[in-house]
Enzyme design. Sequence first.
Site, mmCIF file in Angstrom:
data_model
loop_
_atom_site.group_PDB
_atom_site.id
_atom_site.type_symbol
_atom_site.label_atom_id
_atom_site.label_comp_id
_atom_site.label_asym_id
_atom_site.label_seq_id
_atom_site.Cartn_x
_atom_site.Cartn_y
_atom_site.Cartn_z
ATOM 1 N N ASP A 19 -0.503 -12.554 2.785
ATOM 2 C CA ASP A 19 -1.070 -11.410 3.524
ATOM 3 C C ASP A 19 -1.158 -11.861 4.984
ATOM 4 O O ASP A 19 -2.213 -11.826 5.611
ATOM 5 C CB ASP A 19 -2.435 -11.058 2.935
ATOM 6 C CG ASP A 19 -3.048 -9.823 3.573
ATOM 7 O OD1 ASP A 19 -2.384 -9.205 4.424
ATOM 8 O OD2 ASP A 19 -4.196 -9.486 3.236
ATOM 9 N N GLU A 21 -10.755 -7.635 -3.514
ATOM 10 C CA GLU A 21 -10.543 -8.649 -2.479
ATOM 11 C C GLU A 21 -11.758 -8.678 -1.566
ATOM 12 O O GLU A 21 -11.959 -7.776 -0.751
ATOM 13 C CB GLU A 21 -9.274 -8.318 -1.674
ATOM 14 C CG GLU A 21 -9.003 -9.339 -0.592
ATOM 15 C CD GLU A 21 -7.627 -9.157 0.053
ATOM 16 O OE1 GLU A 21 -6.717 -8.581 -0.590
ATOM 17 O OE2 GLU A 21 -7.480 -9.598 1.212
ATOM 18 N N ASP A 43 2.250 1.940 3.428
ATOM 19 C CA ASP A 43 3.310 1.082 3.980
ATOM 20 C C ASP A 43 4.693 1.612 3.644
ATOM 21 O O ASP A 43 5.639 1.426 4.415
ATOM 22 C CB ASP A 43 3.257 -0.337 3.385
ATOM 23 C CG ASP A 43 1.891 -0.953 3.435
ATOM 24 O OD1 ASP A 43 1.188 -0.743 4.440
ATOM 25 O OD2 ASP A 43 1.521 -1.654 2.467
ATOM 26 N N HIS A 87 -10.661 -14.579 4.742
ATOM 27 C CA HIS A 87 -11.914 -13.892 4.454
ATOM 28 C C HIS A 87 -12.985 -14.895 4.034
ATOM 29 O O HIS A 87 -14.171 -14.714 4.357
ATOM 30 C CB HIS A 87 -11.694 -12.838 3.369
ATOM 31 C CG HIS A 87 -10.670 -11.802 3.750
ATOM 32 N ND1 HIS A 87 -10.268 -10.804 2.911
ATOM 33 C CD2 HIS A 87 -9.960 -11.634 4.894
ATOM 34 C CE1 HIS A 87 -9.357 -10.048 3.520
ATOM 35 N NE2 HIS A 87 -9.152 -10.546 4.723
ATOM 36 N N HIS A 131 0.858 -1.183 0.000
ATOM 37 C CA HIS A 131 0.000 0.000 0.000
ATOM 38 C C HIS A 131 0.902 1.244 0.000
ATOM 39 O O HIS A 131 2.006 1.206 0.546
ATOM 40 C CB HIS A 131 -0.834 0.126 1.278
ATOM 41 C CG HIS A 131 -1.713 -1.019 1.626
ATOM 42 N ND1 HIS A 131 -1.260 -2.129 2.301
ATOM 43 C CD2 HIS A 131 -3.043 -1.209 1.446
ATOM 44 C CE1 HIS A 131 -2.290 -2.955 2.508
ATOM 45 N NE2 HIS A 131 -3.362 -2.434 1.999
HETATM 46 CO CO LIG Z 1 -5.808 -10.037 2.135
HETATM 47 CO CO LIG Z 2 -7.300 -10.832 6.163
#
Ligand SMILES: [Co+2]
Ligand SMILES: [Co+2]
Lengths: 433, 433, 433, 433
Positions: free
Chosen positions: A337, A230, A102, A269, A99
């Site tokens: 991630d 996402e 970051d 997720h 990002h």
């Molecule tokens: Co992710």
């Molecule tokens: Co996550």
Amino acid sequence: MTDFFRDIPEITYAGPDAEGEFAFRHYDPSEMVMGKRLEDHLRFSVAYWHSFAWPGGDPFGGQTFERPWFGDTMEAAKLKADVAFEMFRILGQPFYCFHDYDVRPEGDNFAESAARLDEIGDYLGEKMQATGTRLLWGTANMFSSRRWMSGAATNPDPEVFAYAAASVKACMDVTHRLSGENYVLWGGREGYETLLNTDLGRERAHAGRFLQMVVDYKHKIGFQGAILIEPKPQEPTKHQYDYDVATVYGFLKEFGLEGEVKMNIEQGHAILAGHSFEHELAMARELGIFGSIDMNRNDYQSGWDTDQFPNTVPEVALAYYEVLKAGGFTTGGTNFDAKLRRQSLDPEDLILAHVGGMDVCARGLKAAAAMLEDGTLEAMRSERYAGWDAPAAQKMLDGSLEAAAARVGDEGLDPKPRSGRQERLENIVNRFV
Amino acid sequence: MTDFFRDIPEITYAGPDAEGEFAFRHYDPSEMVMGKRLEDHLRFSVAYWHSFAWPGGDPFGGQTFERPWFGDTMEAAKLKADVAFEMFRILGQPFYCFHDYDVRPEGDNFAESAARLDEIGDYLGEKMQATGTRLLWGTANMFSSRRWMSGAATNPDPEVFAYAAASVKACMDVTHRLSGENYVLWGGREGYETLLNTDLGRERAHAGRFLQMVVDYKHKIGFQGAILIEPKPQEPTKHQYDYDVATVYGFLKEFGLEGEVKMNIEQGHAILAGHSFEHELAMARELGIFGSIDMNRNDYQSGWDTDQFPNTVPEVALAYYEVLKAGGFTTGGTNFDAKLRRQSLDPEDLILAHVGGMDVCARGLKAAAAMLEDGTLEAMRSERYAGWDAPAAQKMLDGSLEAAAARVGDEGLDPKPRSGRQERLENIVNRFV
Amino acid sequence: MTDFFRDIPEITYAGPDAEGEFAFRHYDPSEMVMGKRLEDHLRFSVAYWHSFAWPGGDPFGGQTFERPWFGDTMEAAKLKADVAFEMFRILGQPFYCFHDYDVRPEGDNFAESAARLDEIGDYLGEKMQATGTRLLWGTANMFSSRRWMSGAATNPDPEVFAYAAASVKACMDVTHRLSGENYVLWGGREGYETLLNTDLGRERAHAGRFLQMVVDYKHKIGFQGAILIEPKPQEPTKHQYDYDVATVYGFLKEFGLEGEVKMNIEQGHAILAGHSFEHELAMARELGIFGSIDMNRNDYQSGWDTDQFPNTVPEVALAYYEVLKAGGFTTGGTNFDAKLRRQSLDPEDLILAHVGGMDVCARGLKAAAAMLEDGTLEAMRSERYAGWDAPAAQKMLDGSLEAAAARVGDEGLDPKPRSGRQERLENIVNRFV
Amino acid sequence: MTDFFRDIPEITYAGPDAEGEFAFRHYDPSEMVMGKRLEDHLRFSVAYWHSFAWPGGDPFGGQTFERPWFGDTMEAAKLKADVAFEMFRILGQPFYCFHDYDVRPEGDNFAESAARLDEIGDYLGEKMQATGTRLLWGTANMFSSRRWMSGAATNPDPEVFAYAAASVKACMDVTHRLSGENYVLWGGREGYETLLNTDLGRERAHAGRFLQMVVDYKHKIGFQGAILIEPKPQEPTKHQYDYDVATVYGFLKEFGLEGEVKMNIEQGHAILAGHSFEHELAMARELGIFGSIDMNRNDYQSGWDTDQFPNTVPEVALAYYEVLKAGGFTTGGTNFDAKLRRQSLDPEDLILAHVGGMDVCARGLKAAAAMLEDGTLEAMRSERYAGWDAPAAQKMLDGSLEAAAARVGDEGLDPKPRSGRQERLENIVNRFV
Ligand SMILES: [Co+2]
Ligand SMILES: [Co+2]
Ligand SMILES: [Co+2]
Ligand SMILES: [Co+2]
Ligand SMILES: [Co+2]
Ligand SMILES: [Co+2]
Ligand SMILES: [Co+2]
Ligand SMILES: [Co+2]
């Protein structure tokens, strides 16, 4: 060269019986699997945010990591980049993701922030040039600052929408400049805390329009990578509009974008949305919107996003099975991630968490490939549906309800169930994992 | 007249201070609310299956209810209908709903089953004529028999698809004949237990094609009611294709049916999918596919579908708030797809569970109407988004990402967050519930 | 000999590269692991109820299995026993378990039911004699009949308490006669649906008193096996008093039974209670009440008890790791309280589900043993707590709050955190699974 | 006087038809309910941490609140206290609660921290003297600093145990000095992230010993308040040792503390543990360990601790029903361990969130009292268990399993189930809420 990882060797493949922790036991980048190098199958990527920017806080505690590069100066940002690329070298990572937030400290105003992003972009570009590490995707952090607390594209304040447009544009620009292979949007604040203060229709319309703008801009600048969404059902908000793959598909159809946007699917997720990872992958594949994966698991006993490194080969194998059935990655890859547990304080933890995750993925992908090459699973699936291959069945599908219904009487149908053989199929999977 | 409900009086409105259990305290059918009779707002319906066909079993225990009409003869089926219409009379129920399987015993073959459905359809029709009770919707049970164990329209066996077509056709016919106001499809077996034996793409394609056939048939026979899908994420299967409203919307778009099919939304299914009831209702409204509701709650501490009568006024009020914002019911209504707890053995329990549910709904709807008429909630919502009413904001929405982005620098934007005021809004709701 | 399993061979160990499905790939009963035969480590047991009595129903569908022995005659019960022992022979199962309700049809009154249980007990005894298969545990089904709908020992009606006493006594008697190694109580109806109709204090007191009676009776008849409670948080009820291991421990302490009663821990029930299986095992071990296990998993995406055969080696390995740390089984064993998926109709499914489960358990146990023998995990754990081995630390533990507090100032303590190294530990586990 | 709440009036009771937001509609402190003033029933308390110390962060975003007192100086701490007591005055709050960490900035070493706590304790004491606001409980924050990341009393490092002892001692001392009515321990880090690095037995033993030390110290200093444990199943850790009321009860029994320690029960934590709030309250009452409550709800659709202000009267009524059945609060009270949503930025939000919560609690308690005074619910409960009041039933309870069993044959028992009447009971509750 920094001394953060001093004494930690480059990690190389040493086989399942390797000594010690600092070796790959299963990930040999050059191993050929189904005619392709393992590295090119997996396309591993490190997430800049978790590995280098996250301080180790949780809802009940603050910073646990003490990193020499923490701070809000450009010098710190460059030190952070130095360490990051040292880690990429140690791990042999072909890709990374970031990002804006970051890689550069936020400026006093947007222009300053953007200039800093440009400057650090150049710095990263030089390192990429020098090392060969590539950018899997870039993205804009539109959830951490209080500016975004009520949403970015879905904010009740149109000025925030403009700020979001500027942020995404800047990140797409730097991603394009660094030859990123994808651009990702994660709508962490695109949702609501309570319906009572939310205009659901307006917010979704704005989100759809924003995404159309992003796609248009991609074409305008000639960015060849994929635009990825996402999905996540909730957290930080109570409800996020990009709930899961099926929800996002409907959203894309509503706004005419199903041919333009693909999915970046995260295991954690999927779990939060009540699905298995393989479900989300299969669904995206069947809907034609499979893109990339975030390979970080959730804890099944925790109701929030734990973003842990993968460690369960049978699960990972079933995920890569769906990836391989989708034809494997094109622009996508396997992004970790994943964050260290906040008690994992040492530089060794950071390296070895990735080593372990990469080995688990390598085992999983090789198992998936072996299952596909063996062919038993797919043969049993085809055999189960073989009745539908008959011309009469296809004709029925093309006909009317009455015509299909008439078969029951005309042919005296009284269909008998056949075993679904779930346990036998699970046994077969277990030969490979 | 049967003696099942002997000694139970007809339930009439007696006000909040009524004596005893056998009275409505809040449901006065003739009360005018927002210019419409309360009865016409709520359009209550009894579910034949739970109230008259369900024996009281659960996964660890068998039948608890001992009803004189249990059995598999046509005599038993007619006795069941007699008792049902006595209950409708006692409660003053304007509507009911049924599956084929609830109202007639299954025959030795499809033709016999269909003939029995016709015969019992006539019997029901006479009773409807005599009493004025109407049919809110009909539906086919394609989940109880072992025939459907691997799905109906999504079965690997095309003969089962044909059987499903015949079943739905028969049920649509009788629903049409009885002037049903809707026809519902609930895909309890349209899903999977394991991806390992499932061809997800094929099954979804068959489900989509089946739905198209159903819509075509509706038009062919001139059925004026709505075709409704009832989403549910799982149970009995591990994953059902009609997961939630947003998922079904994407499915309808995929098969070009978003203008033809609407939603029958159940509170319990919303909960299982990780949503609030009001979320599903608001989502359906915004997507233009709101139809009807199944007003039966789930227990928040249980991970399965408990189908309990509603008993929490604040929750019910928020649900009807969304219904009223959608313009209220047209063909839809408030169906109690609710079953007694299996320990509630007495005829009185069956009557009073409905009385309690109806009173809770009446309180909820009146509170929702009062909130709308008061206007504070909607005024606060509008005010929050007022910035978007400005021409510049709308122009930005119509423009490009670059144009929106340029505003940040051009206008020196640095948007400041404003309070979302959630607690204040919740306090306002609490004035009405 | 029946012909139910005709053409299915006895299953023997053929190694990981065996051909076909009808072989053990990992379970070699005679393999020596940590000085003990694998068979004696695992002590596999078949659950009579799921494999032979369950018809395949779920909350939305009825019977799918069509077994020649289904029926309510003693002849059917004996045929069922014949088939069961044929399966034990095919699998080489050393143990089995049953409820009264599984093995005999219920009579018209208690005396007849008891007589039938005696008769079938003799029949089973002869078969056990002939084959060497032993009884891991017996138990009374006090949840299926409507008699128990409001509880057994916790029923509001004292006559049901008496009936429960009679039922347990009869089952303990036959278990004792058949040299059962344990007697299990699972309180499926010992809980509540709503607090509104429940006297929590009274019900718990009755449950405690009942358990004391059971323990007294055990001693009176000289039963040498263990009395085991199987915790489960909910389902069928909303709340069960034997929620999880820690809850049952408190209950045992309250009634002075912590030295008399141990735990039968099921993976699926651990999951429903929000725990991992290994958590429940470790907790029981540390509290001194570890007894036996039900090795059947739940689906993490389903909120109810799915009772599936185990298929994930890494999870199973962590479970057996705790079992081995507890010293392994004494009277306990590995019971498959697992049922086929209701679509798995064939005799082959029943055999192969067990074969797969047994292989998974064999792999898991061997991995657990290898981890223990390797010693790295335990060494790292010990090292983490090494500070507590110092005399000063133990002295502090024996002292007062003030004395411990005083150390901070006296010694200028400012303790620095050390890495918890979770990912490195997970990597080490992955070397073995 | 600060100007943070300028223009916000003192909140007084103005009845259900009050104008505007700044009034109590239901909370009249002086109203007599069951012979006691409402204020004395409810004993409201404000949580210092959420209302004055929490910056508004969540796992994906940072500070949203900008408070003039944020900072790490003693001046800021005193300003914070000034504002806090102004809020207490505006709300008429009789009680508050705090952690050491909330009221004073941490010093460079323990001694400095302790001195600051003393100093701020004096400052608070003067304000309490001046205003009459009392301390419901004090507690030590042993979860935010990285020092505690691996636990406090359960830390692998004995120096941290000592530090915990010093911290608790200091907080008990100041609580005692300020005449706090309770002292609370919440073990947010007393648990584990992974069993792999955890010595469960050792950690639990240390936790038990620590609690014994705390109890001993209480007696030594003559603290008359109650020692309370606040159960929570998880978050921040994966598993916390104080999982729920039943678990803590077992823990207290194990360490001989069940007569010394009581429970502070939070609605949100009950939900996370899979229970209803009323379940946890009833369980504590029946086990004799009911103490106090944290009246802040969780969102049923979120899997983490949302700590929201209560807003659902029917739920709150059922909770106070259990409180009243326990005899009401003695040292305990109703603490709002509730935080504003992070988007609720305004001073008005802080005041009105409490006003709304207090009104909801007042309605709930009055409804609970009315249900008790009405008596129908308790009469129906007693009637359900009336069979147990017979001497024969009590004699059976005192006897043996064989004696109870013998009744079945001797008396020809065949007990028939009776309706549990759940829906009727729920209807009765709905007359009051
Ligand atoms: Co992710
Ligand atoms: Co996550
Ligand atoms: Co339902
Ligand atoms: Co329904
Ligand atoms: Co189970
Ligand atoms: Co079990
Ligand atoms: Co909390
Ligand atoms: Co709390």
